[in-house]
Design a protein around this motif. Structure first.
Motif, short mmCIF file in Angstrom:
data_model
loop_
_atom_site.label_atom_id
_atom_site.label_comp_id
_atom_site.label_asym_id
_atom_site.label_seq_id
_atom_site.Cartn_x
_atom_site.Cartn_y
_atom_site.Cartn_z
N ARG A 196 -0.17 13.50 -14.04
CA ARG A 196 -1.01 12.46 -14.66
C ARG A 196 -2.09 11.97 -13.71
NH1 ARG A 196 3.50 8.31 -16.46
NH2 ARG A 196 1.63 7.06 -16.94
N MET A 197 -2.18 12.55 -12.52
CA MET A 197 -3.20 12.14 -11.54
C MET A 197 -3.58 13.33 -10.69
SD MET A 197 -2.99 9.33 -8.45
CE MET A 197 -2.92 7.92 -9.55
N ALA A 198 -4.85 13.39 -10.35
CA ALA A 198 -5.33 14.48 -9.49
C ALA A 198 -4.87 14.23 -8.07
CB ALA A 198 -6.85 14.55 -9.55
N LYS A 199 -4.60 15.29 -7.32
CA LYS A 199 -4.13 15.15 -5.95
C LYS A 199 -5.15 14.44 -5.06
CE LYS A 199 -1.04 19.16 -5.92
NZ LYS A 199 -0.71 20.45 -5.25
N SER A 200 -6.40 14.61 -5.34
CA SER A 200 -7.44 13.99 -4.50
C SER A 200 -7.46 12.47 -4.63
CB SER A 200 -8.81 14.56 -4.88
OG SER A 200 -9.09 14.30 -6.25
N ASP A 201 -6.94 11.94 -5.71
CA ASP A 201 -6.99 10.49 -5.94
C ASP A 201 -6.05 9.72 -5.01
OD1 ASP A 201 -8.83 10.91 -7.89
OD2 ASP A 201 -7.43 10.69 -9.58
N ILE A 202 -5.11 10.40 -4.39
CA ILE A 202 -4.16 9.71 -3.52
C ILE A 202 -4.73 9.44 -2.13
CG2 ILE A 202 -3.05 11.73 -2.47
CD1 ILE A 202 -0.38 10.33 -2.83
N VAL A 203 -5.82 10.16 -1.81
CA VAL A 203 -6.40 10.04 -0.47
C VAL A 203 -6.81 8.60 -0.16
CG1 VAL A 203 -8.29 10.78 1.03
CG2 VAL A 203 -7.16 12.43 -0.48
N GLN A 204 -7.37 7.92 -1.14
CA GLN A 204 -7.84 6.55 -0.92
C GLN A 204 -6.68 5.62 -0.55
OE1 GLN A 204 -9.84 4.82 -4.26
NE2 GLN A 204 -10.94 3.34 -3.01
N ALA A 205 -5.56 5.75 -1.24
CA ALA A 205 -4.39 4.91 -0.94
C ALA A 205 -3.82 5.25 0.43
CB ALA A 205 -3.34 5.09 -2.02
N GLN A 206 -3.81 6.53 0.78
CA GLN A 206 -3.30 6.92 2.10
C GLN A 206 -4.21 6.40 3.22
OE1 GLN A 206 -3.17 11.17 1.43
NE2 GLN A 206 -0.94 11.15 1.02
N ALA A 207 -5.51 6.40 2.98
CA ALA A 207 -6.45 5.88 3.97
C ALA A 207 -6.24 4.37 4.17
CB ALA A 207 -7.88 6.17 3.53
N GLN A 208 -5.94 3.70 3.07
CA GLN A 208 -5.71 2.26 3.16
C GLN A 208 -4.47 1.95 3.99
OE1 GLN A 208 -7.94 -0.05 1.95
NE2 GLN A 208 -6.68 -1.40 3.22
N TYR B 264 0.84 -1.20 0.00
CA TYR B 264 0.00 0.00 0.00
C TYR B 264 0.88 1.26 0.00
CZ TYR B 264 -3.95 -3.06 1.08
OH TYR B 264 -4.91 -4.03 1.02
N LYS B 265 1.97 1.20 0.77
CA LYS B 265 2.88 2.35 0.76
C LYS B 265 3.52 2.54 -0.61
CE LYS B 265 4.13 2.44 5.68
NZ LYS B 265 5.24 2.31 6.66
N GLU B 266 3.79 1.45 -1.28
CA GLU B 266 4.35 1.55 -2.63
C GLU B 266 3.33 2.17 -3.58
OE1 GLU B 266 6.22 -1.37 -6.11
OE2 GLU B 266 5.84 -2.15 -4.09
N THR B 267 2.06 1.83 -3.38
CA THR B 267 1.00 2.43 -4.20
C THR B 267 0.93 3.93 -3.96
OG1 THR B 267 -0.28 0.37 -4.15
CG2 THR B 267 -1.47 2.38 -4.71
N VAL B 268 1.03 4.32 -2.70
CA VAL B 268 1.04 5.75 -2.38
C VAL B 268 2.22 6.43 -3.06
CG1 VAL B 268 1.32 7.45 -0.53
CG2 VAL B 268 -0.20 5.49 -0.21
N SER B 269 3.38 5.79 -3.03
CA SER B 269 4.57 6.35 -3.66
C SER B 269 4.36 6.51 -5.17
CB SER B 269 5.78 5.47 -3.37
OG SER B 269 6.93 5.96 -4.01
N ASN B 270 3.74 5.50 -5.79
CA ASN B 270 3.45 5.58 -7.23
C ASN B 270 2.48 6.71 -7.53
OD1 ASN B 270 5.13 3.39 -7.68
ND2 ASN B 270 3.46 1.89 -7.67
N ASP B 271 1.48 6.85 -6.66
CA ASP B 271 0.50 7.93 -6.86
C ASP B 271 1.17 9.30 -6.79
OD1 ASP B 271 -1.44 6.07 -7.19
OD2 ASP B 271 -2.43 6.38 -5.25
N LYS B 272 2.09 9.45 -5.82
CA LYS B 272 2.78 10.73 -5.70
C LYS B 272 3.60 11.03 -6.96
CE LYS B 272 3.20 10.87 -0.66
NZ LYS B 272 4.14 10.83 0.49
N ALA B 273 4.20 9.97 -7.53
CA ALA B 273 4.98 10.17 -8.76
C ALA B 273 4.08 10.59 -9.91
CB ALA B 273 5.74 8.88 -9.10
N LEU B 274 2.89 9.97 -9.98
CA LEU B 274 1.95 10.31 -11.04
C LEU B 274 1.42 11.73 -10.86
CD1 LEU B 274 -0.04 6.94 -11.31
CD2 LEU B 274 1.62 7.86 -12.96
N ILE B 275 1.18 12.12 -9.60
CA ILE B 275 0.71 13.49 -9.33
C ILE B 275 1.78 14.50 -9.72
CG2 ILE B 275 0.07 15.10 -7.49
CD1 ILE B 275 -1.27 12.73 -6.07
N ALA B 276 3.03 14.17 -9.37
CA ALA B 276 4.13 15.08 -9.71
C ALA B 276 4.29 15.22 -11.22
CB ALA B 276 5.43 14.57 -9.09
N ALA B 277 3.94 14.15 -11.95
CA ALA B 277 4.04 14.19 -13.41
C ALA B 277 2.80 14.78 -14.05
CB ALA B 277 4.29 12.78 -13.96
#
Length: 373
Positions: free
Chosen positions: A103-115, A88-101
């Motif tokens: 390619r992903m909205a910042k709000s989409d990472i909340v679900q992974a962080q909650a998990q 799950y932490k790796e997923t969060v890390s991937n989401d942050k990379a996608l947000i930085a690029a």
């Protein structure tokens, strides 16, 4: 057979004497079964006590094994949950990379962080379960809660299975029934109860017979010499032989006892048949449960392998922006469930074997446990 001795004195003079009496029943109580009835009852009582002791030992060993497996299962679950947290932490890390690029909205990472937070709470619960399971095992072993014992944190399934079953595979269902009928303790106790009831009925019937006893008596001593010579000088002795006949007439008490023993034997026979029927049913159920658990374990391993591939593919797709975080998390949760299911099926398979061997009455043998009576 009886011997009595006397040594009265008169004016300081002792006159020792002895009486030897031998009685032989000729009708009631005649024969080896009646003479040895009390001895056989005592022997069967001792055998029942040994069986009860063995049954207690088997129950204790079974409980220790099951509680040990429960503790190891909790450790395995903890390892699975820790690995899931890492994923799950790796997923969060991937989401942050996608947000930085971008390619992903910042709000989409909340679900992974909650998990991640939920998984941390799950791990805390795992530690609590391990603590409780460890205390239960220590209590089984008669050790205090602070005792230092080392329990493997990973289940060596093959070694545990080999320890329980030995180097030979389980026999057929028919062979299992034969083993159970030869070793199951409640069934063996039922057979002993039949023997005891048969002896009690035999004695009750014997009491309804005439009583004819032949008694021979030898009386020596008692002479006026005042010493031990009179016991063996051949002069002071008397012999007698008697036949005593007693005829029971409408002895209601003995008739009532006879009826009670007949009913008791019938009840014991019915109870033994019922015990045998239930034993065969239970052994058959335990045998089928082992087969079902083996198949479930094999299927769950296959499902786990496929789910691991699914998660890997989903993670790669996420990096390419082709799937959402929600789908990745869903697949990871399914992987968690699959991993836990494999562990549960391994434990269930081992517990099924323990229950099977306990029912057969052979649980102590694989552990080389010898009882001292």
């Amino acid at each position: 057979f009886s011997v009595s001795a006397t040594n009265p004195s008169s004016n300081g003079v002792y006159t020792p004497g002895a009486v030897l009496s031998v009685t032989q029943p000729l009708i009631r109580g005649f024969g080896k079964p009646f003479v040895e009835a009390a001895l056989n009852d005592a022997l069967d009582t001792e055998l029942v006590n040994k069986l009860n002791f063995k049954n207690s030992a088997i129950s204790i060993v079974a409980k220790v094994i099951n509680d040990y497996l429960a503790l190891v299962q909790d450790y395995e679950t903890l390892q699975v949950d820790k690995q899931s947290l890492k994923n799950y932490k790796e997923t969060v890390s991937n989401d942050k990379a996608l947000i930085a690029a971008g390619r992903m909205a910042k709000s989409d990472i909340v679900q992974a962080q909650a998990q991640v937070e939920q998984q941390l709470a799950t791990i805390e619960n795992d530690y609590n379960s391990i603590y409780q399971a460890r205390n239960t095992l220590l209590n089984d072993l008669g050790l205090p809660p602070y005792a230092a014992i080392t329990v493997p944190k990973r289940l060596n399934f093959r070694d545990m299975l080999k320890q329980l079953t030995g180097s030979t595979p389980l026999g057929s269902a028919e062979a299992s029934e034969k083993i159970a009928l030869s070793n199951n303790i409640p069934y063996q106790a039922g057979i002993i109860a039949i023997r005891e009831s048969n002896r009690a009925l035999l004695q009750a019937r014997d009491k309804m017979h005439w009583k004819l006893n032949l008694t021979a008596t030898e009386d020596v001593g008692g002479g006026g010499t005042g010493n031990l010579v009179s016991l063996y000088n051949g002069s002071n002795h008397a012999e007698s032989v008697a036949l005593n006949l007693s005829i029971p007439v409408d002895n209601v008490s003995d008739q009532s006892t006879l009826i009670q023993q007949e009913v008791g034997l019938d009840k014991a026979l019915i109870a033994l048949k019922d015990t045998k029927r239930k034993l065969i049913e239970t052994v058959g159920t335990d045998y089928r449960t082992i087969g079902t658990s083996r198949k479930s374990l094999s299927l769950s391993k296959s499902a786990l392998k496929l789910q691991e591939e699914t998660v890997y593919i989903a993670q790669q797709k996420q990096l390419a922006g082709r799937v959402s975080t929600f789908e990745v998390l869903t697949n990871q949760k399914t992987l968690d469930t699959s991993q836990v299911t494999v562990v549960q099926n391994q434990i269930a398979y081992l517990e099924a074997i323990v229950a099977y061997e306990q029912e057969l009455g052979v649980l102590l043998e694989p552990w080389h446990i010898k009882l001292r009576y």
